[in-house]
Scaffold this active site. Structure first.
Site, PDB file in Angstrom:
ATOM      1  N   GLY A 148      23.799  57.196  56.294  1.00 48.33           N
ATOM      2  CA  GLY A 148      24.175  57.164  54.880  1.00 48.33           C
ATOM      3  C   GLY A 148      25.382  56.289  54.614  1.00 48.33           C
ATOM      4  N   ASN A 149      26.002  56.478  53.434  1.00 49.26           N
ATOM      5  CA  ASN A 149      27.085  55.627  52.953  1.00 49.26           C
ATOM      6  C   ASN A 149      26.638  54.155  53.057  1.00 49.26           C
ATOM      7  OD1 ASN A 149      30.317  54.485  53.604  1.00 49.26           O
ATOM      8  ND2 ASN A 149      29.741  55.557  51.766  1.00 49.26           N
ATOM      9  N   LEU A 150      25.519  53.901  52.414  1.00 51.88           N
ATOM     10  CA  LEU A 150      24.819  52.630  52.609  1.00 51.88           C
ATOM     11  C   LEU A 150      25.560  51.460  51.976  1.00 51.88           C
ATOM     12  CD1 LEU A 150      21.183  53.893  51.907  1.00 51.88           C
ATOM     13  CD2 LEU A 150      22.439  53.841  54.074  1.00 51.88           C
ATOM     14  N   GLY A 157      24.722  45.835  54.599  1.00 53.93           N
ATOM     15  CA  GLY A 157      24.216  45.769  55.971  1.00 53.93           C
ATOM     16  C   GLY A 157      22.974  46.644  56.133  1.00 53.93           C
ATOM     17  N   HIS A 158      23.029  47.863  55.601  1.00 52.33           N
ATOM     18  CA  HIS A 158      21.858  48.754  55.676  1.00 52.33           C
ATOM     19  C   HIS A 158      20.699  48.196  54.850  1.00 52.33           C
ATOM     20  CE1 HIS A 158      25.203  51.784  56.298  1.00 52.33           C
ATOM     21  NE2 HIS A 158      24.423  52.054  57.320  1.00 52.33           N
ATOM     22  N   SER A 167      30.663  51.290  57.235  1.00 50.11           N
ATOM     23  CA  SER A 167      31.128  52.427  56.422  1.00 50.11           C
ATOM     24  C   SER A 167      32.589  52.722  56.710  1.00 50.11           C
ATOM     25  CB  SER A 167      30.299  53.669  56.738  1.00 50.11           C
ATOM     26  OG  SER A 167      28.953  53.389  56.506  1.00 50.11           O
ATOM     27  N   ARG A 168      33.025  52.414  57.933  1.00 54.15           N
ATOM     28  CA  ARG A 168      34.409  52.741  58.308  1.00 54.15           C
ATOM     29  C   ARG A 168      35.427  51.792  57.668  1.00 54.15           C
ATOM     30  NH1 ARG A 168      31.526  54.797  62.694  1.00 54.15           N
ATOM     31  NH2 ARG A 168      32.132  56.915  63.253  1.00 54.15           N
ATOM     32  N   VAL A 173      25.710  41.748  58.640  1.00 57.37           N
ATOM     33  CA  VAL A 173      26.082  41.229  57.317  1.00 57.37           C
ATOM     34  C   VAL A 173      27.603  41.299  57.212  1.00 57.37           C
ATOM     35  CG1 VAL A 173      25.819  41.512  54.818  1.00 57.37           C
ATOM     36  CG2 VAL A 173      23.898  42.025  56.338  1.00 57.37           C
ATOM     37  N   LYS A 194      25.230  44.725  64.624  1.00 54.56           N
ATOM     38  CA  LYS A 194      26.674  44.983  64.687  1.00 54.56           C
ATOM     39  C   LYS A 194      26.970  45.973  65.815  1.00 54.56           C
ATOM     40  CE  LYS A 194      30.336  47.222  62.393  1.00 54.56           C
ATOM     41  NZ  LYS A 194      30.102  48.562  62.797  1.00 54.56           N
TER      42      LYS A 194
END
Ligand code: PAF
Length: 279
Positions: free
Chosen positions: A28-30, A33-34, A185-186, A175, A148
C-alpha cells in the site's frame, strides 16, 4: 474493481477472471513506482490483481511496522483509475491465522544473507514467506515487482525456481523523482532538509556507473569513494557494493553485467537504491 478480504472470497473472485492473470503484491501507500508495476502487469496479462498487505513478518523493528504509512482509501482510488480488476486487502488474521511464531517460513539462503539481509535480520524470510503465500493464494501466471528492491527481486526469482512454482517473475525499472531519488513510501519520513540530501545516494551510484564506464576497475576503491561521498553529503551510509548482477557475488575484473547496490540512513528513513550497468 472488486475488493476482497478473505482467501475464500479471493479464490471465488479469481475463478471468475481469465487464467491469464498478473499479480502485483504491495504494502500500500501507492506511488508512481507502484502504478508503473500495475501498468506493466496490464500490458502483460488479461487481468490484474493487486494485493495490499503490510506484512508484519518482514519488519525487523516493531516501530517501523507501526509507523508504516497506511492510505487505503487513496490506494483503492488510484487502482480503480488504473483499471485493476481485483484488490486483495486481507487482515493479518487471514494471512497468519494462529501464532506467527510457529508459522511455516520460506528461506532462500545465500542471497538473503548479505547487504539488506545483514542490516535487517529476518527481513527476507518475511518477504519470501509472504510472496510465496500470495502466489499460492492468487495463482497468477505472472507477478510483477520493482527493481528498486533488486535483492528482493533476485530472492523471489530464486524461490520460484527452487520451489518450481509455475509463475513468471517480472522486474520493472525504478521510477525516480526529477532529482534522481528513487520513489519509495519511506520518502514520506524525510523532512525538507533531509529530502534535499536524499538524492546523494543516487548520485553516488551514478558517479560509480560513470567511472566503471570510463574503465575504472578497482571496485573496493570505487566503493570507498562512494561511501565517503554519501557521508559528506549528510547520509549515514549502511553499505555500498559493486556486484555481479546475476547473484550479487563478488565480480571479476572482466565481469560485464554488474549491479551497484547502496543503502543509507537519513533521519527516520533507511534509503535503498541500485543501478545496473552492462559494460
Ligand atoms: O516490496 C514490497 O512492497 C514488499 O516487500 C512485498 C513484495 C509486497 C512483500 O510484502
Amino acid at each position: 474493481m472488486k475488493r476482497v478480504e478473505s482467501i475464500a472470497q479471493l479464490r471465488q473472485a479469481v475463478s471468475c477472471l481469465s487464467s491469464n492473470l498478473a499479480l502485483v503484491p504491495t504494502m500500500g501507500n501507492l506511488h508512481e513506482g507502484h502504478l508503473a508495476l500495475v501498468r506493466r502487469a496490464r500490458e502483460l496479462a488479461g487481468h490484474v490483481v493487486v494485493s495490499i498487505f503490510v506484512n508484519p513478518l518482514q519488519f525487523d523493528r516493531k516501530q517501523d511496522l507501526q509507523a508504516y504509512p497506511r492510505t487505503l482509501d487513496r490506494d483503492l482510488e488510484l487502482l480503480r483509475e488504473e483499471g485493476v480488476d481485483l484488490v486483495f486487502t486481507p487482515p493479518e488474521t487471514a494471512v497468519y491465522p494462529g501464532s506467527m511464531a510457529v508459522h511455516t517460513r520460506v528461506e532462500v539462503p545465500g542471497v538473503s544473507d548479505v547487504f539488506c539481509g545483514q542490516s535487517r535480520p529476518g527481513h527476507f524470510v518475511g518477504v519470501s514467506t509472504i510472496v510465496c503465500k500470495l502466489l499460492n493464494m492468487v495463482q497468477p501466471r505472472i507477478a510483477v515487482f520493482g527493481k528498486k528492491d533488486f535483492q528482493q527481486l533476485l530472492i523471489i526469482k530464486r524461490m520460484v525456481e527452487d520451489l518450481a512454482m509455475p509463475v513468471d517473475i517480472v522486474g520493472v525499472d525504478t521510477v525516480r523523482e526529477p532529482d534522481g531519488l528513487a520513489m519509495s513510501s519511506r520518502n514520506n519520513y524525510l523532512d525538507t532538509q533531509q529530502r534535499q540530501i536524499a538524492p546523494a545516494l543516487y548520485h553516488a551510484l551514478k558517479n560509480t556507473v560513470d567511472a566503471l564506464k570510463q574503465g575504472a576497475r578497482d571496485f573496493p576503491a570505487l566503493e570507498h569513494a562512494a561511501l565517503e561521498q554519501m557521508a559528506s553529503a549528510g547520509l549515514q551510509p549502511d553499505y555500498f557494493h559493486i556486484c555481479r548482477a546475476d547473484d550479487l557475488g563478488k565480480p571479476e575484473q572482466n565481469e560485464r553485467k554488474l549491479v551497484i547496490l547502496g543503502a543509507a540512513f537519513l533521519g527516520m528513513a533507511r534509503l535503498i537504491d541500485n543501478l545496473e550497468v552492462h559494460l
